[in-house]
Write an enzyme that holds these catalytic residues in place. Structure first.
Site, PDB file in Angstrom:
ATOM      1  N   SER A 183      24.806 -54.859   2.054  1.00 60.53           N
ATOM      2  CA  SER A 183      25.832 -55.710   1.489  1.00 60.53           C
ATOM      3  C   SER A 183      25.362 -57.153   1.404  1.00 60.53           C
ATOM      4  O   SER A 183      24.413 -57.454   0.689  1.00 60.53           O
ATOM      5  CB  SER A 183      27.118 -55.563   2.300  1.00 60.53           C
ATOM      6  OG  SER A 183      28.222 -56.024   1.556  1.00 60.53           O
ATOM      7  N   ASP A 353      31.939 -46.429  -3.932  1.00 56.68           N
ATOM      8  CA  ASP A 353      31.922 -47.781  -3.361  1.00 56.68           C
ATOM      9  C   ASP A 353      32.727 -48.711  -4.260  1.00 56.68           C
ATOM     10  O   ASP A 353      32.360 -48.956  -5.409  1.00 56.68           O
ATOM     11  CB  ASP A 353      30.481 -48.264  -3.242  1.00 56.68           C
ATOM     12  CG  ASP A 353      30.332 -49.470  -2.324  1.00 56.68           C
ATOM     13  OD1 ASP A 353      31.274 -50.274  -2.261  1.00 56.68           O
ATOM     14  OD2 ASP A 353      29.274 -49.588  -1.689  1.00 56.68           O
ATOM     15  N   HIS A 386      31.187 -47.930   0.852  1.00 51.54           N
ATOM     16  CA  HIS A 386      30.457 -49.073   1.404  1.00 51.54           C
ATOM     17  C   HIS A 386      30.087 -48.919   2.877  1.00 51.54           C
ATOM     18  O   HIS A 386      28.948 -49.167   3.266  1.00 51.54           O
ATOM     19  CB  HIS A 386      31.303 -50.335   1.219  1.00 51.54           C
ATOM     20  CG  HIS A 386      30.513 -51.592   1.081  1.00 51.54           C
ATOM     21  ND1 HIS A 386      29.739 -51.869  -0.024  1.00 51.54           N
ATOM     22  CD2 HIS A 386      30.363 -52.660   1.905  1.00 51.54           C
ATOM     23  CE1 HIS A 386      29.163 -53.047   0.126  1.00 51.54           C
ATOM     24  NE2 HIS A 386      29.520 -53.543   1.282  1.00 51.54           N
TER      25      HIS A 386
END
Length: 413
Positions: A183, A353, A386
């Site tokens: 991320s 995601d 995620h």
């Protein structure tokens, strides 16, 4: 979280809200590896690594702007597994996301945690903890109670934190470095690579659930938060430190839940997508340890990234301020097309995601369209969202084994 390793404004909002509001986390019933991780001030080695039979060292790295960062080193596998000449072992730096720290990589069983898997496979593992998180709240002259301590955004993670950690690991190992980011950890890496920073010390990089473009982020809460954050935080908070557990931030986040279509009781799905593979015990451990503080300026910068859909340095909005910092009216762009075409990259992204949306990852891949074909490896996992990339009970089989193979291939070519 290494909220994360790792994340965008929507991601950190999700994790913050999880700590302040009632919730029912989505979780798998498979397995239970719960343990009370409550790292002491001295670091996370003793509570999260040594207890499982691994050697672990606490290191300190000082950035050029004076921040003292905590870094944990796992030089070999459990019981010496994966040992050999330490001078020849390939180092790996693992970088978390926003509003979390290195603990988020260590919430499952040892057989499922990426740092320990890498150590068992013969890598010299270094876990980074960004400025402002619990183990990196020190500076050579500034105190965390001072607003000056928090005068930074992710630009400074690009310019100071990553280079400091890379320089330190390189000086300790004398080996080119492999990198894993999740991320926000991918965002700062991509920005660094685009400016030519670190590439001379870099062997290869694995980017998990990468964040670069956010035009298709499809979470109502994330979009509303990104649109409202800058004005709210500057006029109401007046805070330098963005402390998720503080009352002003709590009040701001709860105010977002009144918007139509916002379900603050199902935030895991609402903000990250429907994670397929999280144990309830892992989610509980996550909530016991995170979130961490970051700077309000960093949150503003992340919100700018969401709203503008382009990757730039921090925008001071006032032209005279931008000119003072950059010599031009608008902040400079991080041009990802400048990433060296022969830099080995492994990119893994998920079909569910909601933050690192597949269409936005495709935009990133388009920037890499001239990359050497044999230097770019792309993995797509339809069922992954995620958080699965950091805490998924099956991430070893689906993702981490592929990362290990990718790193080993770079060593052998």
């Amino acid at each position: 979280m290494a909220l994360q390793g790792s994340m965008t404004f929507a991601a950190f909002t999700f994790f913050l809200l999880l700590t302040t509001l009632p919730h029912e986390p989505h979780a798998s019933s498979r397995g239970s590896f719960g343990r009370n991780i409550n790292p002491p001030v001295s670091g996370l080695c003793s509570s999260s690594v040594i207890v499982h039979g691994y050697e672990c060292q606490e290191h300190e790295v000082t950035t050029n702007d004076g921040y003292i960062l905590s870094v944990q080193r796992i030089p070999e596998g459990r019981g010496g597994k994966g040992s050999g000449s330490r001078t020849s072992k390939q180092p790996v730096i693992i970088q978390h996301g926003v509003l979390v720290d290195g603990v988020t990589w260590l919430l499952n069983s040892p057989e499922q945690d990426l740092p320990l898997i890498l150590a068992d496979n013969g890598f010299d593992v270094w876990i980074a903890n960004s400025r402002g998180t619990r183990f990196s709240r020190r500076h050579i002259s500034l105190d965390p109670s001072s607003p000056a301590f928090w005068n930074w955004s992710w630009d400074e993670l690009v310019s100071y934190d990553l280079p400091a950690v890379f320089n330190y690991v390189f000086s300790q190992t004398e080996q080119k470095i492999n990198y894993v980011g999740h991320s926000l950890g991918t965002l700062i890496a991509l920005a660094s690579f685009s400016e030519g920073t670190l590439v001379n010390q870099l062997n290869s990089a694995a980017l998990l659930s990468p964040i670069a473009y956010l035009s298709h982020m499809n979470t109502a809460l994330g979009v509303i938060a990104a649109k409202s954050f800058v004005g709210e935080v500057t006029t109401l908070f007046g805070l330098a430190e963005f402390n998720p557990k503080g009352l002003p931030v709590d009040a701001f986040l709860k105010s977002l839940c009144v918007y139509p279509g916002i379900d603050c009781y199902d935030l895991m799905t609402a903000l990250t997508g429907k994670n397929c593979c999280l144990n309830s015990s892992t989610v509980d451990l996550f909530l016991m340890n995170e979130p961490q503080s970051t700077s309000t300026k960093n949150m503003v910068h992340l919100a700018q990234t969401v709203r503008r859909g382009v990757l730039t340095k921090f925008n001071y909005v006032r032209p005279d301020y931008n000119i003072m910092h950059y010599g031009e009216i608008f902040p400079p762009i991080y041009n990802l097309s400048n990433i060296p075409h022969d830099l080995p990259l492994f990119i893994s992204y998920g079909g569910r995601d909601a933050l690192s949306d597949a269409r936005d990852v495709e935009s990133l891949l388009d920037k890499l369209k001239f990359h050497d074909e044999d230097k770019l490896s792309v993995q797509f996992i339809e069922e992954y969202a995620h958080a699965d990339y950091v805490m998924g009970f099956n991430a070893k089989d689906l993702v981490y084994n592929a990362v290990v193979s990718f790193f080993n291939h770079q060593v052998n070519t």
